[in-house]
Design a protein around this motif. Structure first.
Motif, PDB file in Angstrom:
ATOM      1  N   LYS A  92       0.822  -1.205   0.000  1.00 38.42           N
ATOM      2  CA  LYS A  92       0.000   0.000   0.000  1.00 38.42           C
ATOM      3  C   LYS A  92       0.859   1.259   0.000  1.00 38.42           C
ATOM      4  CE  LYS A  92      -3.507   2.463   2.684  1.00 38.42           C
ATOM      5  NZ  LYS A  92      -4.348   2.463   3.910  1.00 38.42           N
ATOM      6  N   ASN A  93       1.998   1.216   0.672  1.00 34.50           N
ATOM      7  CA  ASN A  93       2.825   2.409   0.843  1.00 34.50           C
ATOM      8  C   ASN A  93       4.103   2.373   0.006  1.00 34.50           C
ATOM      9  OD1 ASN A  93       1.508   4.004   3.277  1.00 34.50           O
ATOM     10  ND2 ASN A  93       1.457   1.822   3.828  1.00 34.50           N
ATOM     11  N   ALA A  94       4.133   1.486  -1.017  1.00 39.95           N
ATOM     12  CA  ALA A  94       5.357   1.314  -1.811  1.00 39.95           C
ATOM     13  C   ALA A  94       5.831   2.636  -2.411  1.00 39.95           C
ATOM     14  CB  ALA A  94       5.115   0.275  -2.908  1.00 39.95           C
ATOM     15  N   ALA A  95       4.915   3.414  -2.941  1.00 34.88           N
ATOM     16  CA  ALA A  95       5.303   4.666  -3.605  1.00 34.88           C
ATOM     17  C   ALA A  95       5.936   5.636  -2.624  1.00 34.88           C
ATOM     18  CB  ALA A  95       4.075   5.304  -4.259  1.00 34.88           C
ATOM     19  N   SER A  96       5.304   5.819  -1.449  1.00 31.63           N
ATOM     20  CA  SER A  96       5.847   6.764  -0.475  1.00 31.63           C
ATOM     21  C   SER A  96       7.153   6.258   0.127  1.00 31.63           C
ATOM     22  CB  SER A  96       4.824   7.027   0.635  1.00 31.63           C
ATOM     23  OG  SER A  96       4.520   5.832   1.328  1.00 31.63           O
ATOM     24  N   TYR A  97       7.358   4.925   0.127  1.00 30.73           N
ATOM     25  CA  TYR A  97       8.596   4.353   0.628  1.00 30.73           C
ATOM     26  C   TYR A  97       9.676   4.299  -0.465  1.00 30.73           C
ATOM     27  CZ  TYR A  97       6.135   2.701   4.840  1.00 30.73           C
ATOM     28  OH  TYR A  97       5.431   2.627   6.007  1.00 30.73           O
ATOM     29  N   ASN A  98       9.297   4.699  -1.696  1.00 31.44           N
ATOM     30  CA  ASN A  98      10.222   4.696  -2.851  1.00 31.44           C
ATOM     31  C   ASN A  98      10.670   3.274  -3.197  1.00 31.44           C
ATOM     32  OD1 ASN A  98      11.552   6.069  -4.907  1.00 31.44           O
ATOM     33  ND2 ASN A  98      13.471   6.224  -3.720  1.00 31.44           N
ATOM     34  N   TYR A  99       9.707   2.288  -3.058  1.00 36.98           N
ATOM     35  CA  TYR A  99       9.968   0.925  -3.501  1.00 36.98           C
ATOM     36  C   TYR A  99       9.474   0.777  -4.935  1.00 36.98           C
ATOM     37  CZ  TYR A  99      10.553  -0.343   1.446  1.00 36.98           C
ATOM     38  OH  TYR A  99      10.972  -0.427   2.747  1.00 36.98           O
ATOM     39  N   ASP A 100      10.323   0.186  -5.802  1.00 37.75           N
ATOM     40  CA  ASP A 100       9.864  -0.041  -7.174  1.00 37.75           C
ATOM     41  C   ASP A 100       9.181  -1.398  -7.270  1.00 37.75           C
ATOM     42  OD1 ASP A 100      11.872  -1.954  -7.272  1.00 37.75           O
ATOM     43  OD2 ASP A 100      13.291  -0.623  -8.288  1.00 37.75           O
ATOM     44  N   GLU A 101       8.773  -1.743  -8.475  1.00 37.76           N
ATOM     45  CA  GLU A 101       8.007  -2.972  -8.686  1.00 37.76           C
ATOM     46  C   GLU A 101       8.807  -4.207  -8.305  1.00 37.76           C
ATOM     47  OE1 GLU A 101       5.644  -5.187 -12.369  1.00 37.76           O
ATOM     48  OE2 GLU A 101       6.084  -3.030 -12.463  1.00 37.76           O
ATOM     49  N   GLY A 146      -5.054 -12.617   2.055  1.00 38.24           N
ATOM     50  CA  GLY A 146      -5.130 -11.196   1.727  1.00 38.24           C
ATOM     51  C   GLY A 146      -6.525 -10.652   1.544  1.00 38.24           C
ATOM     52  N   GLU A 147      -7.538 -11.375   1.972  1.00 40.19           N
ATOM     53  CA  GLU A 147      -8.902 -10.918   1.756  1.00 40.19           C
ATOM     54  C   GLU A 147      -9.233  -9.658   2.559  1.00 40.19           C
ATOM     55  OE1 GLU A 147     -11.622 -14.122   2.414  1.00 40.19           O
ATOM     56  OE2 GLU A 147     -10.472 -15.525   1.166  1.00 40.19           O
ATOM     57  N   LEU A 148      -8.637  -9.478   3.736  1.00 41.15           N
ATOM     58  CA  LEU A 148      -8.945  -8.296   4.539  1.00 41.15           C
ATOM     59  C   LEU A 148      -8.257  -7.040   4.032  1.00 41.15           C
ATOM     60  CD1 LEU A 148     -10.163 -10.387   6.530  1.00 41.15           C
ATOM     61  CD2 LEU A 148      -9.338  -8.914   8.370  1.00 41.15           C
ATOM     62  N   ASP A 149      -7.262  -7.219   3.143  1.00 41.23           N
ATOM     63  CA  ASP A 149      -6.583  -6.053   2.580  1.00 41.23           C
ATOM     64  C   ASP A 149      -7.414  -5.398   1.489  1.00 41.23           C
ATOM     65  OD1 ASP A 149      -4.256  -4.314   2.286  1.00 41.23           O
ATOM     66  OD2 ASP A 149      -3.977  -5.321   0.352  1.00 41.23           O
ATOM     67  N   THR A 150      -8.320  -6.160   0.890  1.00 45.65           N
ATOM     68  CA  THR A 150      -9.143  -5.638  -0.192  1.00 45.65           C
ATOM     69  C   THR A 150     -10.008  -4.495   0.307  1.00 45.65           C
ATOM     70  OG1 THR A 150      -9.217  -7.865  -1.130  1.00 45.65           O
ATOM     71  CG2 THR A 150     -10.827  -6.253  -1.965  1.00 45.65           C
ATOM     72  N   ASP A 151      -9.876  -3.339  -0.362  1.00 50.06           N
ATOM     73  CA  ASP A 151     -10.668  -2.142  -0.022  1.00 50.06           C
ATOM     74  C   ASP A 151     -10.508  -1.744   1.441  1.00 50.06           C
ATOM     75  OD1 ASP A 151     -11.710  -2.157  -2.643  1.00 50.06           O
ATOM     76  OD2 ASP A 151     -13.298  -3.544  -2.049  1.00 50.06           O
ATOM     77  N   GLU A 181       0.823   1.745  10.786  1.00 48.90           N
ATOM     78  CA  GLU A 181       0.632   3.101  10.274  1.00 48.90           C
ATOM     79  C   GLU A 181       1.396   4.134  11.100  1.00 48.90           C
ATOM     80  OE1 GLU A 181      -1.077   4.055   7.605  1.00 48.90           O
ATOM     81  OE2 GLU A 181      -1.900   2.105   7.050  1.00 48.90           O
ATOM     82  N   ASP A 182       1.734   3.783  12.332  1.00 48.47           N
ATOM     83  CA  ASP A 182       2.339   4.756  13.244  1.00 48.47           C
ATOM     84  C   ASP A 182       3.839   4.596  13.414  1.00 48.47           C
ATOM     85  OD1 ASP A 182      -0.193   5.825  13.762  1.00 48.47           O
ATOM     86  OD2 ASP A 182      -0.573   4.375  15.366  1.00 48.47           O
ATOM     87  N   VAL A 183       4.474   3.720  12.646  1.00 48.13           N
ATOM     88  CA  VAL A 183       5.923   3.538  12.781  1.00 48.13           C
ATOM     89  C   VAL A 183       6.624   4.018  11.511  1.00 48.13           C
ATOM     90  CG1 VAL A 183       5.654   1.620  14.378  1.00 48.13           C
ATOM     91  CG2 VAL A 183       5.854   1.149  11.948  1.00 48.13           C
ATOM     92  N   SER A 184       7.921   4.231  11.627  1.00 52.92           N
ATOM     93  CA  SER A 184       8.700   4.785  10.511  1.00 52.92           C
ATOM     94  C   SER A 184       9.017   3.715   9.470  1.00 52.92           C
ATOM     95  CB  SER A 184      10.002   5.379  11.041  1.00 52.92           C
ATOM     96  OG  SER A 184      10.830   4.347  11.579  1.00 52.92           O
ATOM     97  N   GLN A 185       9.441   4.175   8.274  1.00 55.30           N
ATOM     98  CA  GLN A 185       9.852   3.236   7.232  1.00 55.30           C
ATOM     99  C   GLN A 185      11.058   2.434   7.696  1.00 55.30           C
ATOM    100  OE1 GLN A 185      10.715   5.011   3.434  1.00 55.30           O
ATOM    101  NE2 GLN A 185      11.483   3.108   2.537  1.00 55.30           N
ATOM    102  N   GLU A 186      11.936   3.052   8.462  1.00 55.65           N
ATOM    103  CA  GLU A 186      13.104   2.352   8.973  1.00 55.65           C
ATOM    104  C   GLU A 186      12.683   1.167   9.852  1.00 55.65           C
ATOM    105  OE1 GLU A 186      17.089   3.204  11.732  1.00 55.65           O
ATOM    106  OE2 GLU A 186      15.600   4.779  11.401  1.00 55.65           O
TER     107      GLU A 186
END
Length: 937
Positions: A92-101, A146-151, A181-186
């Motif tokens: 979900k946060n790949a873009a903000s973490y600067n992770y590529d595909e 992964g069903e709970l991740d949907t929407d 959600e409350d911890v850093s990318q590190e």
């Protein structure tokens, strides 16, 4: 067996991990999740999480390896949920973490290698690696797939109430997603590496071979989790034993037969649906311990079957006794045992009702279970279960079981009222189960149930449970007798003391009456009498919810009607007992309490057939004239001894009483020492009963902190009762095997009371004087007591010497010196054979009131007790004349006149005091002259 340190990456090998069908469900909660998450996200912390115990199962050649999870399913499940939550968060946060595909793909491969087993050809299908039992399988696989991740479906499961029935597995996933959600990318990077790389080893993996015996670890306590309950352990060992026997007979049919037996017995009885599972997991309080319904049942079943002795074993032994029972059984015997366990469980579930069940008076089964639950007595459950099983099977008639249950119920209730011991209950239950005794035998042998203990018990109810129970069943009894429309009630009422336990602030102006219906004037005696009266059952009633504290402690009018928008008793009274209090009373005092106690006592006697209870072991002599005369005679003999033993520093102004106790005071307001004489013992009590509970608890804690020193000084062990639910606390010491009804015991009892009240005063009081001195208590020093006594003697001398007054020394005490006059006796003539509130033929007294040692007044007081119609008619005419009017029609006491204050000189000059009294007497005579004239007009 092999044990070695492992990281969570050990799960990456292509193997299946089966949670045995008979193991408990997933039970970790937010406290466990939070502890694990904080541990794993802290770089500076030791991450050791405990052990995982696996047993290698035989697998067919060429198939994927399988392991049975013997211990650690809670940790394995939680770490798997955390890994899936972490992966979904990263995606979900790949873009903000600067992770590529490619980074995300790497994470996917790592996650799938740990959580899934790929099987099939070119297009392999992923299968969830941990194979949960039927209880959690659906929820777990929905999370891992992964069903709970949907929407972002998980968001609606965050911060649910503790009693929400959503699967804890789903709650765990939602908790971790929210926490991430409350911890850093590190921190995310660190956690991911911890879970997916074979680097940091925070688990101990114990592998058992196929032939290793895993029974030894069924009782394991998880080092970072939730302890296995005795029910879990018993279930595990029962079905593990069954599996072992099946495997020895024919290993090819083990799974099919074991699961079938499990489903038909344990599942059907205990976990067939959510409501069934919830019932068996419901916790009940038994004494200081909480126990689930299933543990209570397994204990009862073991007693009925004869392999658990409640008199010798305790609950900690239960699983071990089950193990011994089945250790030598063959397959057929185990199957019979499981079938009988199932059938007994059905009976337990049918009859052992929940606490919120509706109850009727005629429901004899519901009654005894309600009573045992409320009184926290599960000891007789095995006998009740056995009898109900016999009833279900038709081997006993219903009339027989109804009779047996009533006698047992009577025993439990009367023993509780009489404050009897419960230590024999285990032995008695065993004798009942083994048919060595009947319930009537048990009742007849009880040494605590007696007339005196019963009467006293209803008048000293210092906990809420018992009076609430008694009032509830009195209500149902009366509804049943009157044949009203609604005869079904739910046990959900709250107890209210009509005169509050904290009465000093708002009830100080309400006259105090002793049990002889005399108004009490002495301040210390007033406090003692009222502090006892508030704990009589007649002062208690039931409401459908609690009153606001300010209303509960308010005066009678505010308690009934409410105040400032807050509800009163009348707003919360939906039962007859409480409505009767509202409808029939405009005031409330000890006289009302005593009368209502007598009414309720009569009803309780009817319900539990207690009309004729055993008199104590030594009968009251016929010539004694009854209980009150016996008590009065005892105190006449005992008080001089008690005063002498106390060097006349306590009990000096206490008169013989018809009560079973007298109190002495030592200068700290609200605290006193009470001497009690009963039919089976005598007791000295150190009573802490200030108007504020926190002061009493503070004093008790001070004394308890010095318990060892106090008991060492006294040379005995005392009984300590903090009574956290109530305002007061107390400490006491008893002399057993003596009786107030046996005159031969009186000298021994008097000496005991005198010596131990003196010891209590000398040893205990010094621990309190520093804390409870002038700044926190209204003290009456020994000097002040002596002063008041000297003043009282001067006042009595004046009444004797003054011709215009007629003295009555027998009715005088330190606080009130009483006299009559010729004129007032003409206005209010004596009424022979109709005792007033003072137990005199005259129904009035002038009282010289001596309370503070600084000033005195003369007041005229009337009593309406046993008054004739003529007397009351005169009183009505007086009420039209005097300024101190009586507003109540059903008045008991009435002060109709008082003089101005007469100052008492510091030196107690007798002539000066006499002069003040003579002037006040002139005012009395002027009042009488005016009153007589106006009455004759």
């Amino acid at each position: 067996m092999r044990a070695e340190d492992k990281s969570f990456y050990f799960l990456a090998t292509p193997s299946y991990y089966d949670i045995p069908f008979f193991q408990r469900a997933y039970v970790w909660s937010e406290e466990n999740w939070s502890e694990l998450f904080n541990n794993l996200t802290s770089k500076n912390q030791n991450h050791f999480l405990g052990s995982i115990i696996l047993k290698n199962e035989l697998a067919a050649a060429g198939s994927v390896a399988r392991f049975s999870v013997i211990d650690g399913q809670q940790r394995l499940t939680t770490l798997s949920i955390l890994l899936r939550a972490c992966y979904d968060h990263i995606v979900k946060n790949a873009a903000s973490y600067n992770y590529d595909e490619s980074d995300v793909k790497t994470c996917q491969v790592q996650m799938e290698s740990i959580l899934f087993v790929p099987e099939g050809g070119i297009k392999k299908k992923l299968h969830v690696k941990i194979n949960h039992s039927h209880l959690d399988k659906k929820a777990f696989e929905s999370v891992i797939n992964g069903e709970l991740d949907t929407d972002d479906r998980w968001e609606k499961y965050v911060s649910l109430d503790d009693d929400d029935t959503t699967s804890s597995i789903i709650k765990a996933y939602a908790y971790f997603r929210d926490a991430l959600e409350d911890v850093s990318q590190e921190t995310i990077d660190y956690l991911w590496e911890l879970l997916t790389v074979d680097k940091i080893k925070f688990l101990v993996n114990i592998d058992l071979d196929v032939n290793d015996n895993e029974q030894a670890i069924f009782d394991t306590v998880n080092s970072a989790g939730v302890r296995l309950s005795s029910a879990d352990t018993i279930k595990n060992l029962l079905y593990q034993r069954y599996v072992e026997l099946l495997r020895a007979e024919d290993s090819t049919t083990v799974d099919e037969r074991a699961v079938s037996e499990y489903e038909e017995t344990w599942v059907d009885a205990f976990v067939s649906d959510e409501s069934t599972n919830a019932y068996w997991e419901t916790q009940r309080q038994y004494g200081r311990m909480k126990r689930s319904n299933i543990e209570t049942f397994l204990h009862a079943f073991a007693v009925v079957q004869g392999f658990f002795n409640p008199a010798e074993n305790n609950m900690a032994d239960l699983s071990q006794e089950y193990r011994k029972k089945i250790s030598n059984m063959d397959i057929s015997s185990v199957e019979d045992f499981l079938k009988e366990l199932h059938d007994y469980a059905d009976v337990f579930r049918e009859y052992f009702s929940n606490e919120d069940s509706l109850l009727t008076y005629d429901d004899y089964v519901g009654r005894i279970f309600n009573i045992s639950n409320v009184l926290e007595v599960s000891t007789f459950h095995p006998y009740l279960l056995q009898q109900l099983y016999y009833l279900k099977n038709g081997s006993i008639e219903e009339e027989d079981i109804r009779s047996r249950f009533f006698v047992l119920e009577k025993y439990i209730v009367l023993n509780a009222i009489c404050k009897g011991s419960t230590k024999n209950y285990n032995n008695e239950c065993l004798q009942l189960v083994n048919e060595k005794k009947t319930p009537q035998d048990v009742l007849d042998s009880c040494q605590y149930i007696s007339e005196g203990n019963f009467v006293n018990g209803l008048r000293r109810m210092t906990t809420n449970k018992l009076p609430t129970l008694l009032l509830f069943w009195v209500e149902l009894y009366q509804r049943n007798q009157l044949n009203v429309d609604i005869k079904i009630l739910k046990y959900e009422y709250t107890l209210e003391h009509i005169m509050p336990q904290k009465w000093a602030k708002n009830w100080y102006d309400v006259p105090v009456y002793d049990t002889d219906k005399n108004e009490v004037e002495d301040a210390d005696e007033m406090e003692r009498v009222r502090s006892h009266a508030i704990y009589e059952i007649g002062n208690m009633t039931l409401l459908n919810s609690k009153l606001n504290t300010s209303i509960s402690n308010g005066n009678f009018t505010d308690k009934i009607n409410g105040k400032n928008g807050r509800k009163g008793i009348k707003d919360l009274a939906d039962i007859r007992l409480t409505r009767k209090v509202i409808d029939n009373n405009t005031e409330w005092n000890e006289l009302k309490i005593y009368a209502r106690t007598a009414e309720l006592e009569a009803e309780i006697r009817k319900i539990w057939d207690a009309g004729e209870l055993p008199v104590e072991t030594i009968k009251v002599a016929a010539e004694s004239g009854g209980r009150k005369k016996v008590r009065f005679a005892f105190w006449e003999k005992a008080l001089p001894v008690i005063r002498e033993k106390n060097q006349y520093e306590m009990f000096t102004n206490v008169n013989p009483s018809t009560s079973n106790s007298v109190s002495g005071y030592f200068g700290i307001s609200g605290f006193h020492i009470s001497c009690t004489a009963n039919y089976d013992k005598t007791r000295v009590e150190f009573i802490l009963d200030k108007s504020k509970a926190e002061q009493n608890k503070k004093a008790f804690d001070i004394l308890h902190a010095n318990k060892q020193a106090i008991e060492d000084s006294l040379g005995v062990k005392l009984s300590w009762d903090r009574l956290d639910e109530y305002k007061m606390s107390w400490i006491y010491y008893s002399l057993d095997d003596v009786s107030i009804t046996n005159k031969e015991d009186w000298d021994k009892m008097a000496t005991f009371l005198g010596e131990w009240s003196d010891k209590f005063r000398k040893v205990i009081v010094p621990y309190l004087v520093d804390e409870f001195s002038q700044h926190s208590s209204t003290l009456r020093s020994p000097e002040e007591v002596v002063r008041l006594q000297k003043i009282a003697e001067i006042l009595r001398t004046w009444t004797v010497k003054t011709d215009a007054v007629i003295d009555n020394v027998d009715k005088c005490n330190r606080t009130c010196t009483r006299f009559t006059t010729k004129t007032m006796s003409e206005i209010l003539p004596d009424i022979p054979n109709a005792p007033s509130g003072w137990n005199t033929d005259n129904h009035y007294f002038y009282e010289i009131v001596n309370r503070n040692g600084k000033d005195i007044i003369i007041q005229l007081c009337l009593s309406s007790r046993n008054a004739s119609a003529e007397f009351l008619s005169i009183a009505d005419r007086i009420n039209e004349i005097v300024s101190m009017k009586q507003a109540k029609k059903d008045w008991q006491w009435w002060k109709i006149f008082k003089t101005t204050k007469i100052q008492v000189p510091d030196d107690l000059n007798e002539n000066e005091i006499f002069s003040g009294l003579d002037k006040a007497l002139l005012a009395v005579q002027k009042f009488e002259e005016d009153l007589a004239k106006r009455l004759n007009d």
